[in-house]
Design a protein around this motif. Structure first.
Motif, PDB file in Angstrom:
ATOM      1  N   LYS A  43       0.839  -1.205   0.000  1.00 19.17           N
ATOM      2  CA  LYS A  43       0.000   0.000   0.000  1.00 19.17           C
ATOM      3  C   LYS A  43       0.867   1.244   0.000  1.00 19.17           C
ATOM      4  N   LEU A  44       1.986   1.176   0.730  1.00 17.56           N
ATOM      5  CA  LEU A  44       2.909   2.319   0.744  1.00 17.56           C
ATOM      6  C   LEU A  44       3.432   2.586  -0.668  1.00 17.56           C
ATOM      7  N   GLU A  45       3.774   1.511  -1.369  1.00 19.37           N
ATOM      8  CA  GLU A  45       4.234   1.660  -2.759  1.00 19.37           C
ATOM      9  C   GLU A  45       3.181   2.391  -3.593  1.00 19.37           C
ATOM     10  N   LEU A  46       1.915   1.973  -3.414  1.00 20.81           N
ATOM     11  CA  LEU A  46       0.824   2.584  -4.182  1.00 20.81           C
ATOM     12  C   LEU A  46       0.649   4.057  -3.802  1.00 20.81           C
ATOM     13  N   ALA A  47       0.674   4.328  -2.493  1.00 17.96           N
ATOM     14  CA  ALA A  47       0.465   5.712  -2.044  1.00 17.96           C
ATOM     15  C   ALA A  47       1.581   6.616  -2.567  1.00 17.96           C
ATOM     16  N   ARG A  48       2.826   6.124  -2.521  1.00 19.36           N
ATOM     17  CA  ARG A  48       3.958   6.932  -2.974  1.00 19.36           C
ATOM     18  C   ARG A  48       3.860   7.202  -4.475  1.00 19.36           C
ATOM     19  N   ALA A  49       3.418   6.173  -5.212  1.00 19.90           N
ATOM     20  CA  ALA A  49       3.255   6.351  -6.655  1.00 19.90           C
ATOM     21  C   ALA A  49       2.141   7.352  -6.946  1.00 19.90           C
ATOM     22  N   LEU A  50       1.020   7.233  -6.215  1.00 22.03           N
ATOM     23  CA  LEU A  50      -0.109   8.132  -6.449  1.00 22.03           C
ATOM     24  C   LEU A  50       0.241   9.577  -6.116  1.00 22.03           C
ATOM     25  N   ALA A  51       1.115   9.757  -5.121  1.00 22.67           N
ATOM     26  CA  ALA A  51       1.480  11.109  -4.697  1.00 22.67           C
ATOM     27  C   ALA A  51       2.195  11.881  -5.805  1.00 22.67           C
ATOM     28  N   THR A  52       2.721  11.158  -6.799  1.00 23.90           N
ATOM     29  CA  THR A  52       3.368  11.870  -7.905  1.00 23.90           C
ATOM     30  C   THR A  52       2.323  12.351  -8.914  1.00 23.90           C
ATOM     31  N   SER A  53       1.049  12.199  -8.573  1.00 24.18           N
ATOM     32  CA  SER A  53      -0.111  12.498  -9.433  1.00 24.18           C
ATOM     33  C   SER A  53       0.066  12.030 -10.877  1.00 24.18           C
ATOM     34  N   PRO A  54       0.060  10.708 -11.033  1.00 24.21           N
ATOM     35  CA  PRO A  54       0.269  10.125 -12.366  1.00 24.21           C
ATOM     36  C   PRO A  54      -1.013  10.118 -13.195  1.00 24.21           C
ATOM     37  N   THR A  55      -0.848   9.958 -14.498  1.00 23.12           N
ATOM     38  CA  THR A  55      -2.009   9.673 -15.340  1.00 23.12           C
ATOM     39  C   THR A  55      -1.960   8.204 -15.769  1.00 23.12           C
ATOM     40  N   LEU A  56      -0.765   7.620 -15.659  1.00 20.94           N
ATOM     41  CA  LEU A  56      -0.613   6.189 -15.937  1.00 20.94           C
ATOM     42  C   LEU A  56       0.111   5.541 -14.759  1.00 20.94           C
ATOM     43  N   LEU A  57      -0.490   4.481 -14.238  1.00 14.97           N
ATOM     44  CA  LEU A  57       0.121   3.778 -13.113  1.00 14.97           C
ATOM     45  C   LEU A  57       0.562   2.390 -13.546  1.00 14.97           C
ATOM     46  N   LEU A  58       1.827   2.079 -13.294  1.00 17.53           N
ATOM     47  CA  LEU A  58       2.336   0.735 -13.555  1.00 17.53           C
ATOM     48  C   LEU A  58       2.376   0.016 -12.210  1.00 17.53           C
ATOM     49  N   ALA A  59       1.432  -0.891 -11.998  1.00 19.18           N
ATOM     50  CA  ALA A  59       1.334  -1.570 -10.708  1.00 19.18           C
ATOM     51  C   ALA A  59       1.955  -2.954 -10.818  1.00 19.18           C
ATOM     52  N   ASP A  60       3.085  -3.147 -10.145  1.00 14.98           N
ATOM     53  CA  ASP A  60       3.829  -4.399 -10.280  1.00 14.98           C
ATOM     54  C   ASP A  60       3.548  -5.334  -9.100  1.00 14.98           C
ATOM     55  N   GLU A  61       2.768  -6.362  -9.359  1.00 15.22           N
ATOM     56  CA  GLU A  61       2.462  -7.390  -8.350  1.00 15.22           C
ATOM     57  C   GLU A  61       2.044  -6.798  -7.016  1.00 15.22           C
ATOM     58  N   VAL A  62       0.964  -6.023  -7.047  1.00 20.31           N
ATOM     59  CA  VAL A  62       0.537  -5.391  -5.796  1.00 20.31           C
ATOM     60  C   VAL A  62      -0.178  -6.344  -4.853  1.00 20.31           C
ATOM     61  N   ILE A  63      -0.507  -7.563  -5.324  1.00 17.56           N
ATOM     62  CA  ILE A  63      -1.209  -8.465  -4.404  1.00 17.56           C
ATOM     63  C   ILE A  63      -0.431  -9.742  -4.099  1.00 17.56           C
TER      64      ILE A  63
END
Lengths: 331, 257
Positions: B158-178
């Motif tokens: 979740k921290l990985e996701l939050a840190r990525a989202l904080a960069t305000s992306p328009t494209l998110l590359l989610a690598d094995e989040v589960i």
């Protein structure tokens, strides 16, 4: 890490120490003591500038390159063109900055980090020393050269009394400490901390690795270049071995690491210990043990890095904080 | 609106991407288009090149051949920070928190440095406010002084996701989040991804080597095997594809027995 100097009593303690340092020469102690403390100020200033980058994992073993570049350019401009070192030092330090910019860009662009960066800088430090020796015609080679003496001439950074140097180098040290604080409050500090820990993660959140590393390297080199000028003006004699060889390049980080490069006071405390120790050995044993300090350096450095990576002062602080924290949880 | 006026914007376009490590082809001739607003799944067995492809898109690796375009601009070989500034954020398969910083500070980095040039300048305070907003959004429960090493595996993702989202992306590359999470955590993390797409309007490419949760969420799946795209289509079509079953599910079964 919070320093005990920052908690409540901090500002008072700091004022008292600063007051003592300012008033010290007034009580006309022996010139020898003034000399030693001036040396401590100058080298504290340099090792603080070194730690600007060292504490973020950018360990340079070649800061002698910047020390020597700054000092030699300034002194040669003075000896040959009569340019005041007050102006010359800006040119000298710019020379150090130029060197750092070229070296930094080459290293950071091609991903030379950690131990490899340390090795490259070590080589560059020696390269500058060898270049100075090679330009024998103007630099006097390994014999070095003496600054033209003008007697008491403040406009040319020459003074009749050591006390002036005492105060000037204290001012420079205070400036370096102030700049440390400024860096700590900046966005750059956060970027560098992230870079120091994990470059891939840092760049993935948008941190420009090369730009931030270049910036801190250049700031560090500029201050170190000025430090070389400070030392040369004080001693009035320039020698490639005391200003840019491997010995001095290693002595700077050693002072910082001994005190603890992660804390603002660490480099200064480490320098005070080393300079005092060296003087003690020199006075009590004379020339019997020439070179012994280098051996002690080497052994101590290895021991420190293995057992006390945060340095003496840093480790004391850590113990202090642990005590405090456990005391807080008990009460 | 007449159909001819509905324009589909191609957000990311990969043309003939190849990546060689020595003589080994980790990726060969990957061509792929991702539309704006899409939720794309990228699956494949271990070692099939999924993460390598993410590294190529995000600029960590330079492709040996081919072209990466983002919003019509060629971004091949740009530095990761530059690509991040353009609006591409990523998470790491093995979480890479900065261990000396608190969780909040980790996410703040994204806000402070992630979108320079695209939106307003961030002060420390606004960055912190944003960081806390994203930490809440991904459902991470931490205090101001929580350090990353106090987090569980699910928390780190979740921290990985939050840190990525904080960069305000328009494209998110989610690598094995589960991967490595239990059933309940998987449901939670998948719903977070879904909300990132629906509520934030972020286009997502989701890499996973387990098919389950991914297949029920994404609209389109691309299957990689040995660095090549072997199938592409709706989840229902792909899971029935013979080549996929052979390359992918076959291996899964071997793993079971």
């Amino acid at each position: 890490m919070r320093s005990p100097l920052n908690i409540k009593r901090g500002p008072i303690l700091l004022t008292v120490i600063l007051g003592c340092l300012i008033l010290f020469p007034v009580f006309s102690p022996s010139p020898y003591l003034i000399h030693i403390i001036t040396l401590i100020f100058i080298w504290s200033y340099v090792s603080t500038a070194w730690s600007y980058m060292g504490r973020f994992g950018l360990v340079s073993l070649g800061h002698g390159a910047f020390l020597g570049t700054g000092a030699y350019i300034t002194a040669l401009l003075f000896n040959f063109f009569n340019l005041s070192p007050w102006i010359g030092m800006l040119i000298g330090a710019s020379g150090a900055v130029f060197l750092a910019a070229v070296l930094g860009y080459a290293c950071f662009r091609s991903g030379i980090i950690g131990d490899y960066f340390a090795l490259v800088t070590l080589a560059v430090g020696e390269l500058v020393a060898l270049s100075i020796i090679a330009m024998r015609e103007i630099t006097g080679g390994s014999l070095g050269f003496t600054l033209r003496s003008l007697g008491n001439s403040p406009l040319y950074f020459q003074f009749g009394s050591k006390v002036y140097f005492y105060y000037i180098s204290l001012l420079f040290l205070l400036f370096a400490l102030y700049l440390w604080k400024r860096i700590d409050k900046s966005k750059m500090q956060k970027a560098l901390k992230a870079i120091g820990e994990d470059e891939v993660a840092a760049s993935s959140v948008g941190i420009n690795i090369i730009r931030h590393k270049m910036a801190i390297f250049i700031i560090s080199a500029f201050l170190t270049g000025i430090g070389g000028v400070l030392y040369a003006q004080y001693i009035t004699y320039l020698n490639p071995h005391t200003l840019s060889g491997v010995t001095v390049s290693l002595a700077i980080p050693f002072k910082a690491i001994l005190g603890g490069m992660f804390n603002i006071w660490g480099p200064a405390i480490g320098t005070a210990m080393i300079v005092s120790l060296e003087e003690y050995i020199r006075v009590s044993y004379g020339t019997k043990f020439v070179g012994v300090s280098e051996v002690v350096y080497g052994i101590a450095l290895i021991t420190l890095i293995i057992f006390l990576p945060k340095g003496l002062y840093g480790t004391v602080l850590e113990i202090f904080h642990k005590r405090q924290r456990s005391a807080e949880t008990i009460t | 609106m007449p159909p001819s006026l509905i324009q589909v914007l191609i957000m990311l376009s990969l043309d003939g991407i190849g990546k060689f490590f020595g003589g080994l082809a980790a990726l060969s001739d990957i061509s792929l288009k991702v539309e704006e607003g899409e939720f794309l799944g990228l699956i494949g067995p271990n070692g099939s090149g999924k993460t390598t492809l993410f590294n190529v898109i995000s600029g960590v690796l330079k492709p040996s051949s081919g072209r990466v375009s983002f919003m019509g601009a060629d971004i091949t070989g740009l530095y990761p920070d530059k690509i991040c500034h353009l609006g591409v954020a990523r998470t790491f398969q093995i979480p890479r928190p900065l261990k000396d910083l608190t969780v909040v500070e980790n996410v703040m980095l994204g806000a402070l440095f992630g979108d320079s040039g695209r939106s307003t300048y961030h002060s420390e305070e606004t960055a912190k406010r944003d960081a806390i907003k994203y930490i809440d959004f991904v459902g991470l429960k931490v205090g101001e002084l929580t350090m990353p090493d106090e987090l569980t595996a699910a928390g780190l993702r979740k921290l990985e996701l939050a840190r990525a989202l904080a960069t305000s992306p328009t494209l998110l590359l989610a690598d094995e989040v589960i991967s490595g999470l239990n059933q309940e955590e998987i449901l939670e993390a998948s719903s977070v991804l879904n909300r990132i797409r629906d509520e934030m309007g972020v286009t997502i490419i989701w890499v996973e080597h387990i098919m389950g949760a991914l297949m029920s969420l994404v609209e389109r799946v691309v299957v990689l095997d040995y660095g090549k795209i072997i199938a592409e289509g709706k989840p229902s079509e792909v899971s029935g594809d013979k080549r996929v079953v052979e390359a992918y599910l076959g291996e899964e079964e071997q793993e079971v027995y």
